[in-house]
Every structure is written in structure tokens, then in C-alpha cells.
Design an enzyme around this catalytic site. Structure first.
Site, PDB file in Angstrom:
ATOM      1  N   GLY A 274      18.177  42.260  23.943  1.00 54.16           N
ATOM      2  CA  GLY A 274      18.265  41.064  24.774  1.00 54.16           C
ATOM      3  C   GLY A 274      19.371  41.185  25.781  1.00 54.16           C
ATOM      4  O   GLY A 274      20.243  42.050  25.682  1.00 54.16           O
TER       5      GLY A 274
ATOM      6  N   GLY B 217      26.157  39.224  29.050  1.00 55.60           N
ATOM      7  CA  GLY B 217      26.111  40.596  28.586  1.00 55.60           C
ATOM      8  C   GLY B 217      24.841  40.958  27.839  1.00 55.60           C
ATOM      9  O   GLY B 217      23.910  40.169  27.726  1.00 55.60           O
TER      10      GLY B 217
ATOM     11  N   ASP C 248      22.165  25.409  27.956  1.00 55.88           N
ATOM     12  CA  ASP C 248      21.083  26.331  28.323  1.00 55.88           C
ATOM     13  C   ASP C 248      20.027  26.356  27.218  1.00 55.88           C
ATOM     14  O   ASP C 248      19.674  27.411  26.708  1.00 55.88           O
ATOM     15  CB  ASP C 248      21.635  27.734  28.575  1.00 55.88           C
TER      16      ASP C 248
END
Length: 633
Positions: free
Chosen positions: A319, A324, A439
């Protein structure tokens, strides 16, 4: 309830007649044109940067297993491409050191005008350095050490007025050092050693703080009365036997002193540890250097995580997000972990973001929140260690599964909706200070071994004092999931998360993304608009994910209703996450849905009244006080 001008929202557009739409199109033509131009500018900016990087990738002979995220289908390299660091939507750093690259340098990256760092050291790159690199006028660091480059050093490097660190050591460069190097005002380190350079060294280059010209055929001896290397590199350029004896004696004395210091530090650390059990001191610089209690978190040695992830191999990437990449790893005891590697520790807020995530996740403990195992910090690395979720994310199972893999059935989707609601409710209502995720989306909800929802990625989260209702920050999140008030004002609250959760529910029902630019010419770029249209048209079955075979249409209707309640334009009208949980469990949904429908009718009537007054030329509508629509609720 008082109804202010800013509450005349996009929902009203759904009820307009054709003449009304034509009127608004005419009124908003300039605004629409500006919006479209801005969108095209964004796409064009991302496109030319992405194209330049794709050409670089091809020229460097990157293997199929490397830089897999550099995909021509992903327009914006700043959104998900590995080894790339951006500021805003501009590529500022390309970090491709020690990757075994065997190709040549592409001049195409000269179009990346915001590039400040280009690091390609430790590869097998051949060919010449493109003259076009002189167009990278914002370049601060250029490191091409230990490759097989040939040809001359481009004289165009004299245009790099911001260049501070230039390393071209251990190549096969020939010719002279360009005179234009004398005009580089910011140069701090200049390493040109171990090449085939010849001729005179410009006198001004001896004023650079650190330099190394050794291992060439350059005039750096009697004529200039200079050494080929600054004092930091005298050992590298050789010394007399007498100097070597003195050097060895000095090293022995230094070693003994070092051992003494280590012993002192050992006992000092042991003493400090005894007085501070349960606490960890994070070794990061500046204002972030503070004491944080992490409970049972383990502090991992960097070497252990390097081995666990096979030297952070691209093949182990599972992912990538704004902070990062995430690697799959296996510890020495066989435990499977997910290691999140922060890539923006040098940027503003990088260390703060890392410590913020550690602090928040360590105190937020709930079955539907991802548990943090430990962390690691070094001068150049910030890493978080989580348990590995072999079932990956909800988004993966909705849109990215491979043939033969499990489709999320309807009962599982219901459990995911309820579990995510409980996890977010814990962050909002049981943490002090409360935590806003900022988010919420299907990609940030993982699935454990039993396919239960686990909310993850608090990298964008904010801690909020329980006495405050919102916090103003730089807007973060994912397009299509961002609440309108957050997008327009920068103010986020727990109701911002509720909006994102509502969009995630629509992802669960439809299997689609929150935004689909392929429908740019239509009216349904946003999933929310698409679903509302189908709900008004009583086409409920058209909403459901085509991969779902067995489902209860009444339950689909209920989940869709909860989603629309969560995504209301006005944040005060949205439910709390605890209310969402109760509605998903069958309590109170019918009443709120009826109220919502009544409010929509009222909004439609009021909007039509305003349009009629506008058509009659009554400009007093701009001077009105907020309209009283109904009593207190």
C-alpha cells in the site's frame, strides 16, 4: 431551524426545471469556465510530470518488479508513485539510489522545474549526463556517484545557481572541469574524485567547504599549491608512512577514549532507565524532541525491520498513501507485520506527523481500530509497525480483487459498515481529546481474519480538545470524500468524518469509487450525485454493486438512507457516529429519514421562490436576513 444563504446547497439543483437550469448555466458560465480551466491545468501539470518520469523509467531499464506504482494510467505522480516526493502537485525529489539500474539518463526530466533533489547513486547507469540537466534551476542536490557515466561534465551546470551538493565521484567522466562551475554561488560540497578528468581546476573551487578532485589527472599540486581534497578527505588521497604511523596511534587513543565514553553512557542510561520505566524518548530533533508515553509499544531496531521486509523490497509493497509506503514483513519470530515507512520526514510537519500518529494510535484502543505494535526512528527513517491484515482493505475487495478471490457478500458489507461506525464513534466520543480521522474511505478500512472492519491510517488525523467543535487545518483527504465545509473553509470536525463515512457506505452499496472522471461530460462525476439521482427515480436496484447476487433490497435501502443522512450539505444536520450506529441497528432511522425528506421539499420550494424573485429583478434577496423555515429541532 434558521436557514442561511450558505445552506442553499447542491441538493437544490436536483429539483430545477429546464428553464431554471438554463438560467443558472448562463449565470455561472464564467465560474464554470474558470473551474474547467483549473481542472485542465491540474491534469496537464500532472500529465507532463508523469510522462517525464515514465520516460526516465524506460531509459533506466527499470525491471518489471521495480517502480510498479509508476503507472501511465495514474496521471498524478504525486498521488501514489514510489520514490517520488512532492510539494503540492510538483515533483521535488527523485530518490532512485542503489536499485541496480543499468540504462541511461533521460533528458526528459529537465522539464521538472521544481525538482530540488536527484539521487541516482550506486547504480550501473551508462552514457553521458544530458546537457538539459542545466535547466533544473531549482536543483539543490545532484548525486550520481558510483555509476558508469562517460563523456564530459555539462557546462550547463553553471546555470544551477541553487546547487549546494554535487557528487559525480567514481564514474568514467573525462575532459576538464567547466569554467562555469566558478559561477555557482551556493555550492557547499563538490566531489569529482575517481574519474578521468584532466586540465586545471578553477581556482574558485578550492573555496568550497568540502571538495575532492583526487583520482583524476587534474593540475592540483605544485602549480596551485593545493591538495586535491579538502581536509576531510586527506586520508582518501593518501598519506606518508610517517603520517600513517601517527594516524594509527591517534586511532588507538581515540578508540580507548570512545570505550571509556561508552562505559559512562551505559551506566548513565541504566540509571535514567530505572527512573523512567514505561516511557520512551523519541530521538527526533528540534521542537518535536519531547517525552511521550507509549505503554506497551516496542521500539524496533532499524536492522530488524530491514531484514523483515527484505531490504524494503518493492515486491513487498502492499500500500501507499500521502505519508509513505507500507511493506509486508516477517519478524524473526515468524510474526507477520505491516511496516509503514514515512517518506516526508524532511518536509514541514514530517516529524510532527509521525509522532502525532504514534501518539494517537497508542492511546486509541478498540477492536475496530488498527493496533500499533511498535515503531522505529533513526536520523533518516520513521517507521510504524502494525499487525499484518492478510485480507487487505475493503476497497481492494470492492474493486481490485483477482479472479477466484472472495467477493464481499452483503452480510459482510453490513458488518463492515457497523464495525467502522463503532470505531469512528470511539475516536469521536470516547477519546479525550477526541480524534478526527479526516480521510475516511473504503481504502482506509482493513479486514481482519474474520472479515471484521478495522479502521486504519491516522496519518491525517487531528487531536481536538473536547471543548472545541472544530479545528482549522490545511485541507487533507481524498477527492470525493471531503465534506463541503472542510473543503471551503478548512474547518474540520467529527461531522467531517461522518460525511466521509457516508461516502464509504455508498462505496459498500455500489462497489464504485467516490469520484469517476470518466463521467466528466455527464452529471454524475460524484458517486453521491449518481446515487441521489437513482433514489429520486425510485431505481434502487440500479444502485447495487453488480457483483452482489444475494441481498435484501430493504437493507440496501436502509444503508443508502443512512449514507444520504451522513452526507447532508449542512454539517449540523448530519447525525453523530453513535446515532449512525443505532440507525444501522434499526433504531431511529425512519424518523430521521422522514425529516430529511420534508427538509428537501422545503429547500426545493424555497429555492424556487428565490429563483422567481431573481427572474423578476428583485435584488433585495441579496440583503435578506436568514430565512426562518421551521422551529427548533
Amino acid at each position: 431551524m434558521r436557514y442561511s444563504n450558505d445552506s442553499i446547497n447542491l441538493f437544490c439543483l436536483d429539483f430545477m426545471t429546464l428553464p431554471m437550469k438554463m438560467m443558472l448555466v448562463k449565470m455561472g458560465k464564467l465560474y464554470l469556465t474558470a473551474l474547467v480551466l483549473a481542472l485542465f491545468h491540474y491534469i496537464a501539470l500532472s500529465d507532463f510530470q508523469g510522462q517525464a518520469l515514465i520516460e526516465l523509467k524506460k531509459a533506466l531499464n527499470v525491471t518489471e518488479s521495480q517502480l510498479t506504482s509508476w503507472n501511465v494510467d495514474h496521471i498524478n505522480p504525486c498521488s501514489s508513485w514510489s520514490n517520488i516526493i512532492c510539494t503540492g502537485n510538483n515533483v521535488t525529489k527523485i530518490l532512485l539510489s542503489t536499485m541496480g539500474l543499468t540504462g541511461t539518463l533521460s533528458p526528459s526530466i529537465a522539464v521538472l522545474k521544481s525538482l530540488s533533489t536527484l539521487n541516482l547513486k550506486g547504480n550501473y547507469i551508462t552514457g553521458e549526463i544530458p546537457e538539459d540537466f542545466g535547466n533544473l534551476t531549482n536543483l539543490i542536490t545532484l548525486d550520481l556517484e558510483n555509476n558508469s557515466l562517460t563523456g564530459r561534465i555539462p557546462s550547463s551546470f553553471g546555470n544551477l545557481k541553487k546547487l549546494q551538493f554535487l557528487t559525480l565521484s567514481q564514474n568514467h567522466l573525462a575532459g576538464t572541469i567547466p569554467e562555469s562551475f566558478s559561477t555557482l554561488p551556493s555550492l557547499i560540497n563538490l566531489f569529482l574524485d575517481s574519474n578521468n578528468l584532466n586540465g586545471q581546476i578553477p581556482e574558485q573551487l578550492f573555496q568550497v567547504s568540502k571538495f575532492n578532485f583526487s583520482g583524476n589527472r587534474l593540475n592540483c599540486g605544485k602549480k596551485f599549491h593545493r591538495s586535491c581534497a579538502s581536509e576531510s578527505f586527506h586520508i582518501m588521497s593518501g598519506a606518508s608512512s610517517k603520517s600513517k604511523v601517527g594516524l594509527i596511534a591517534g586511532l588507538i587513543a581515540g578508540l580507548m577514549l570512545a570505550l571509556l565514553l561508552v562505559g559512562v553512557l551505559f551506566f548513565l542510561c541504566k540509571y535514567i532507565y530505572k527512573g523512567n520505566k514505561g516511557e520512551v524518548f523519541v530521538d527526533v530533533p528540534g521542537e518535536i524532541d519531547r517525552r511521550i508515553t507509549f505503554g506497551q509499544l516496542k521500539r524496533f531496531p532499524w536492522r530488524e525491520l530491514q531484514l523483515a521486509t527484505e531490504d524494503f523490497s518493492d515486491k513487498n509493497v502492499i500500500g501507499q498513501g500521502g505519508f509513505g509506503r507500507v511493506y509486508k514483513g516477517v519478524l524473526t519470530d515468524g510474526t507477520k507485520v505491516a511496516v509503514k515507512q514515512s517518506t516526508n520526514y524532511e518536509s514541514l510537519g514530517g516529524d510532527a506527523a509521525f509522532l502525532q500518529e504514534v501518539e494517537m494510535i497508542s492511546v486509541a484502543v478498540h477492536r475496530n481500530l488498527l493496533r500499533l505494535i511498535g515503531f522505529c526512528t533513526t536520523e533518516t527513517e520513521r517507521l510504524l509497525v502494525y499487525p499484518y491484515m492478510q485480507n487487505l482493505s475493503v476497497a481492494y475487495h470492492l474493486r481490485e480483487i483477482k479472479p477466484g478471490e472472495r467477493i464481499l457478500d452483503w452480510p459482510t458489507r453490513k458488518r463492515v459498515a457497523l464495525g467502522a461506525a463503532r470505531g469512528l464513534g470511539y475516536l469521536h466520543e470516547h477519546c479525550n481529546p477526541k480524534i478526527i480521522h479526516r480521510d475516511v474511505k473504503a481504502a482506509n478500512v482493513l479486514l481482519d481474519d474474520d472479515f471484521e472492519a478495522v479502521v486504519c491510517d491516522f496519518g491525517l488525523a487531528k487531536l481536538v480538545d473536547v471543548r472545541k467543535t472544530n479545528v482549522t487545518t490545511q485541507v487533507r483527504g481524498t477527492a470525493g470524500h471531503i465534506a463541503p465545509e472542510y473543503l471551503s473553509t478548512g474547518k474540520s470536525s467529527e461531522k467531517t468524518d461522518v460525511f466521509g463515512y457516508g461516502i464509504m457506505l455508498l462505496e459498500l452499496v455500489t462497489g464504485k469509487r467516490a469520484m469517476d472522471l470518466s463521467r466528466l461530460e455527464g452529471d454524475d462525476v460524484l458517486l453521491l450525485d449518481h446515487v441521489k439521482k437513482l433514489v429520486r427515480e425510485k431505481r434502487l436496484t440500479a444502485i447495487v454493486d453488480e457483483n452482489l447476487n444475494n441481498y435484501d433490497i430493504r437493507e440496501v435501502e436502509m444503508m443508502t438512507q443512512v449514507a444520504l443522512l451522513c452526507t447532508q450539505q449542512s454539517s449540523v444536520d448530519r447525525p453523530t457516529m453513535s446515532q449512525v450506529t443505532r440507525m444501522l441497528e434499526g433504531e431511529g432511522l425512519a424518523e430521521r429519514w422522514e425529516e430529511w425528506q420534508h427538509l428537501e421539499v422545503t429547500r426545493k420550494q424555497d429555492f424556487e421562490r428565490i429563483l422567481r424573485r431573481f427572474a423578476l429583478g428583485d435584488d433585495s434577496i441579496y440583503k435578506q436576513e436568514p430565512i426562518q423555515l421551521s422551529g427548533g429541532r
